[in-house]
Design an enzyme around this catalytic site. Sequence first.
Site, PDB file in Angstrom:
ATOM      1  N   HIS A  95      28.567  36.669  41.476  1.00 12.42           N
ATOM      2  CA  HIS A  95      28.865  37.223  40.149  1.00 12.42           C
ATOM      3  C   HIS A  95      28.485  36.249  39.058  1.00 12.42           C
ATOM      4  O   HIS A  95      29.105  35.200  38.930  1.00 12.42           O
ATOM      5  CB  HIS A  95      30.360  37.447  40.001  1.00 12.42           C
ATOM      6  CG  HIS A  95      30.859  38.671  40.674  1.00 12.42           C
ATOM      7  ND1 HIS A  95      31.938  39.372  40.200  1.00 12.42           N
ATOM      8  CD2 HIS A  95      30.443  39.317  41.787  1.00 12.42           C
ATOM      9  CE1 HIS A  95      32.157  40.405  40.995  1.00 12.42           C
ATOM     10  NE2 HIS A  95      31.278  40.393  41.969  1.00 12.42           N
ATOM     11  N   ARG A 114      24.950  39.591  40.581  1.00 19.56           N
ATOM     12  CA  ARG A 114      25.414  40.647  39.681  1.00 19.56           C
ATOM     13  C   ARG A 114      25.520  40.073  38.276  1.00 19.56           C
ATOM     14  O   ARG A 114      26.092  38.994  38.094  1.00 19.56           O
ATOM     15  CB  ARG A 114      26.780  41.133  40.167  1.00 19.56           C
ATOM     16  CG  ARG A 114      27.350  42.282  39.404  1.00 19.56           C
ATOM     17  CD  ARG A 114      28.761  42.621  39.873  1.00 19.56           C
ATOM     18  NE  ARG A 114      29.729  42.104  38.935  1.00 19.56           N
ATOM     19  CZ  ARG A 114      30.995  42.537  38.847  1.00 19.56           C
ATOM     20  NH1 ARG A 114      31.443  43.468  39.679  1.00 19.56           N
ATOM     21  NH2 ARG A 114      31.820  42.025  37.964  1.00 19.56           N
ATOM     22  N   TYR A 128      34.761  44.254  30.709  1.00 26.49           N
ATOM     23  CA  TYR A 128      34.921  44.196  32.164  1.00 26.49           C
ATOM     24  C   TYR A 128      33.901  43.223  32.766  1.00 26.49           C
ATOM     25  O   TYR A 128      32.722  43.247  32.399  1.00 26.49           O
ATOM     26  CB  TYR A 128      34.729  45.585  32.827  1.00 26.49           C
ATOM     27  CG  TYR A 128      34.520  45.398  34.301  1.00 26.49           C
ATOM     28  CD1 TYR A 128      35.598  45.119  35.127  1.00 26.49           C
ATOM     29  CD2 TYR A 128      33.235  45.322  34.847  1.00 26.49           C
ATOM     30  CE1 TYR A 128      35.416  44.814  36.454  1.00 26.49           C
ATOM     31  CE2 TYR A 128      33.041  45.017  36.176  1.00 26.49           C
ATOM     32  CZ  TYR A 128      34.134  44.768  36.980  1.00 26.49           C
ATOM     33  OH  TYR A 128      33.953  44.435  38.290  1.00 26.49           O
ATOM     34  N   ASP A 153      27.549  46.240  37.426  1.00 27.17           N
ATOM     35  CA  ASP A 153      28.701  47.120  37.664  1.00 27.17           C
ATOM     36  C   ASP A 153      29.112  47.777  36.353  1.00 27.17           C
ATOM     37  O   ASP A 153      29.507  47.090  35.411  1.00 27.17           O
ATOM     38  CB  ASP A 153      29.868  46.282  38.223  1.00 27.17           C
ATOM     39  CG  ASP A 153      31.022  47.133  38.725  1.00 27.17           C
ATOM     40  OD1 ASP A 153      31.001  48.364  38.508  1.00 27.17           O
ATOM     41  OD2 ASP A 153      31.948  46.564  39.337  1.00 27.17           O
ATOM     42  N   HIS A 199      31.534  49.955  36.248  1.00 27.93           N
ATOM     43  CA  HIS A 199      33.004  50.055  36.410  1.00 27.93           C
ATOM     44  C   HIS A 199      33.572  51.349  35.841  1.00 27.93           C
ATOM     45  O   HIS A 199      34.567  51.347  35.100  1.00 27.93           O
ATOM     46  CB  HIS A 199      33.686  48.822  35.793  1.00 27.93           C
ATOM     47  CG  HIS A 199      34.848  48.354  36.615  1.00 27.93           C
ATOM     48  ND1 HIS A 199      36.151  48.599  36.277  1.00 27.93           N
ATOM     49  CD2 HIS A 199      34.879  47.669  37.771  1.00 27.93           C
ATOM     50  CE1 HIS A 199      36.951  48.074  37.188  1.00 27.93           C
ATOM     51  NE2 HIS A 199      36.204  47.509  38.126  1.00 27.93           N
ATOM     52  N   GLU A 214      26.347  50.154  39.669  1.00 30.87           N
ATOM     53  CA  GLU A 214      27.533  50.498  40.464  1.00 30.87           C
ATOM     54  C   GLU A 214      28.523  51.311  39.635  1.00 30.87           C
ATOM     55  O   GLU A 214      28.702  51.043  38.446  1.00 30.87           O
ATOM     56  CB  GLU A 214      28.160  49.163  40.892  1.00 30.87           C
ATOM     57  CG  GLU A 214      29.484  49.306  41.592  1.00 30.87           C
ATOM     58  CD  GLU A 214      30.122  47.938  41.813  1.00 30.87           C
ATOM     59  OE1 GLU A 214      29.412  46.907  41.815  1.00 30.87           O
ATOM     60  OE2 GLU A 214      31.349  47.908  41.983  1.00 30.87           O
ATOM     61  N   GLU A 252      33.989  51.663  45.936  1.00 30.39           N
ATOM     62  CA  GLU A 252      34.986  50.623  46.205  1.00 30.39           C
ATOM     63  C   GLU A 252      36.408  51.168  46.169  1.00 30.39           C
ATOM     64  O   GLU A 252      37.291  50.593  46.787  1.00 30.39           O
ATOM     65  CB  GLU A 252      34.819  49.440  45.240  1.00 30.39           C
ATOM     66  CG  GLU A 252      35.172  49.758  43.807  1.00 30.39           C
ATOM     67  CD  GLU A 252      34.957  48.587  42.858  1.00 30.39           C
ATOM     68  OE1 GLU A 252      33.987  47.829  43.051  1.00 30.39           O
ATOM     69  OE2 GLU A 252      35.753  48.441  41.915  1.00 30.39           O
ATOM     70  N   ARG A 275      30.038  51.673  48.972  1.00 29.25           N
ATOM     71  CA  ARG A 275      30.773  50.419  48.787  1.00 29.25           C
ATOM     72  C   ARG A 275      32.187  50.419  49.362  1.00 29.25           C
ATOM     73  O   ARG A 275      33.012  49.562  49.021  1.00 29.25           O
ATOM     74  CB  ARG A 275      30.833  50.105  47.290  1.00 29.25           C
ATOM     75  CG  ARG A 275      29.543  49.496  46.828  1.00 29.25           C
ATOM     76  CD  ARG A 275      29.529  49.142  45.385  1.00 29.25           C
ATOM     77  NE  ARG A 275      30.621  48.341  44.879  1.00 29.25           N
ATOM     78  CZ  ARG A 275      30.827  47.060  45.158  1.00 29.25           C
ATOM     79  NH1 ARG A 275      30.004  46.422  45.951  1.00 29.25           N
ATOM     80  NH2 ARG A 275      31.847  46.411  44.632  1.00 29.25           N
ATOM     81  N   GLU A 319      29.137  42.101  48.782  1.00 31.27           N
ATOM     82  CA  GLU A 319      29.633  41.371  47.600  1.00 31.27           C
ATOM     83  C   GLU A 319      30.416  40.133  48.056  1.00 31.27           C
ATOM     84  O   GLU A 319      31.158  40.186  49.030  1.00 31.27           O
ATOM     85  CB  GLU A 319      30.559  42.286  46.789  1.00 31.27           C
ATOM     86  CG  GLU A 319      31.105  41.643  45.527  1.00 31.27           C
ATOM     87  CD  GLU A 319      31.992  42.589  44.721  1.00 31.27           C
ATOM     88  OE1 GLU A 319      32.406  43.639  45.256  1.00 31.27           O
ATOM     89  OE2 GLU A 319      32.265  42.272  43.553  1.00 31.27           O
ATOM     90  N   TRP A 334      39.208  52.399  33.334  1.00 32.00           N
ATOM     91  CA  TRP A 334      39.011  50.948  33.356  1.00 32.00           C
ATOM     92  C   TRP A 334      37.922  50.586  34.356  1.00 32.00           C
ATOM     93  O   TRP A 334      37.904  51.093  35.461  1.00 32.00           O
ATOM     94  CB  TRP A 334      40.308  50.212  33.760  1.00 32.00           C
ATOM     95  CG  TRP A 334      40.036  48.741  33.785  1.00 32.00           C
ATOM     96  CD1 TRP A 334      39.753  47.927  32.730  1.00 32.00           C
ATOM     97  CD2 TRP A 334      39.962  47.902  34.955  1.00 32.00           C
ATOM     98  NE1 TRP A 334      39.524  46.650  33.159  1.00 32.00           N
ATOM     99  CE2 TRP A 334      39.631  46.603  34.511  1.00 32.00           C
ATOM    100  CE3 TRP A 334      40.139  48.119  36.315  1.00 32.00           C
ATOM    101  CZ2 TRP A 334      39.479  45.510  35.398  1.00 32.00           C
ATOM    102  CZ3 TRP A 334      39.987  47.071  37.185  1.00 32.00           C
ATOM    103  CH2 TRP A 334      39.657  45.773  36.727  1.00 32.00           C
TER     104      TRP A 334
HETATM  105  C1  GCO Z   1      33.841  44.720  41.993  1.00 31.40           C
HETATM  106  C2  GCO Z   1      35.065  45.393  41.496  1.00 31.40           C
HETATM  107  C3  GCO Z   1      36.206  44.506  41.175  1.00 31.40           C
HETATM  108  C4  GCO Z   1      37.435  45.370  40.860  1.00 31.40           C
HETATM  109  C5  GCO Z   1      38.652  44.773  41.464  1.00 31.40           C
HETATM  110  C6  GCO Z   1      39.896  45.580  41.183  1.00 31.40           C
HETATM  111  O1  GCO Z   1      32.801  45.336  41.935  1.00 31.40           O
HETATM  112  O2  GCO Z   1      33.962  43.605  42.466  1.00 31.40           O
HETATM  113  O3  GCO Z   1      34.764  46.360  40.534  1.00 31.40           O
HETATM  114  O4  GCO Z   1      35.895  43.601  40.172  1.00 31.40           O
HETATM  115  O5  GCO Z   1      37.606  45.528  39.501  1.00 31.40           O
HETATM  116  O6  GCO Z   1      38.440  44.650  42.818  1.00 31.40           O
HETATM  117  O7  GCO Z   1      40.966  45.116  41.934  1.00 31.40           O
HETATM  118 MG    MG Z   2      32.945  47.263  41.192  1.00 31.52          MG
END
Ligand code: GCO
Ligand code: MG
Length: 403
Positions: free
Chosen positions: A123, A148, A160, A211, A213, A237, A263, A284, A340, A403
């Site tokens: 990251h 990322r 974020y 991401d 998000h 993502e 995720e 994911r 990741e 979020w």
């Molecule tokens: C990612 C995720 C995390 C989440 C987190 C929430 O891609 O790594 O989006 O950053 O926000 O796991 O608990």
């Molecule tokens: Mg994510």
Amino acid sequence: MPKITAAKTIVTCPGRNFVTLKIETSDGVTGVGDATLNGRELSVKSYLDDHVIPCLIGRDAHRIEDIWQYLYKGAYWRRGPVTMTSIAAVDMALWDIKGKLAGLPVYQLLGGANRSGVMVYGHANGETIDDTITRAGEYLAAGYRAVRLQTGVPGMTGTYGVSKDKFFYEPADADLPTETVWSSERYLPVVPELFAAAREALGWDIHLLHDVHHRLKPIEAARLGKDLEPYRPFWIEDPTPAENQDAFRLIRQHTTTPLAVGEIFNSIWDCKALIENQLIDYIRATVTHAGGITHLRRIAALADLYGVRTGCHGATDLSPVSMAAALHVDLSIPNFGVQEYMRHTAETDAVFPHAYAFADGQLHPGDAPGLGVDIDEAAAAKFPYRRAFLPVARLQDGTMHDW
Ligand code: GCO
Ligand code: MG
């Protein structure tokens, strides 16, 4: 037969909360599973303590699939993150036990290695595009092949993916949810600028990921995908929340930028339509939130039929137990894409000693029998649970947003 004689949950907070299930057997062999659900940790602990552990005692630890089916079908109230994280923890612990009894690392029991190691992405984040690129350059220098990129949006605080501590990103930052402000209009032009600058500075010999998000509406996500095409992102993502899976059809109609989702999925049923309709490129789902090694492999097998690869979630809110389990799966399936990898803090690594190791942009689970990870209970006891919530996001006029 190795009978399950005892099981307990261990909650520890070496910088952030983790819930670990430890299962003991009549042979004296123990196994561990990750049961961490960020911001809702104690719900999973209660589900395990009150409703799962009593049903495990006396069972044959070798019967992993049967125990999985028993917990899934036996709950009657199927699926959901709390249930599936609990089942996952049991499943991981049982694979750990099976591996230790066999004297083999779990990936050998899953068919053996398909590759030399597991490509991971780190990251890189910064308040500005320059900061982000500097961080990405550091990953490149450390041997990473994928990174990322997340950057601050001018005028917005708390974007974020942009953290105070650049290395150990931890979103669950407060005793009550932090309020952040979001504007898709401001965000949308920033990401293509970031990617243009990144290609200019870093070149083309590195995979670049982003991401979203869950922040965009479908047509906005389509626009972002199109705008990023010249910079060949590895993926974007979670472009939109995935409750409405038809949204991905709309995005797909407009862009060839690869899409990654899942995720927050917890079962194959969340993935099925997206995979079968070829609306995504990477799935994911994680070993911890999607029912363990047994169920993640089933998801990967379905994905393989449709040319969809895996890109398992590996944030710091998944413990090293989860990371180890993910690596055994990643190494052994044919359609692995990327993993990741957000590094844990030194305190977390000390509580969870592990065999997995990073070299040349890849992680390898190591060759210790079982998962190759443990919990040091004395070290864990030094870090008591601290309530911590994930943030929420509002638009500038106060409207609640995803979020
Ligand atoms: C990612 C995720 C995390 C989440 C987190 C929430 O891609 O790594 O989006 O950053 O926000 O796991 O608990
Ligand atoms: Mg994510």
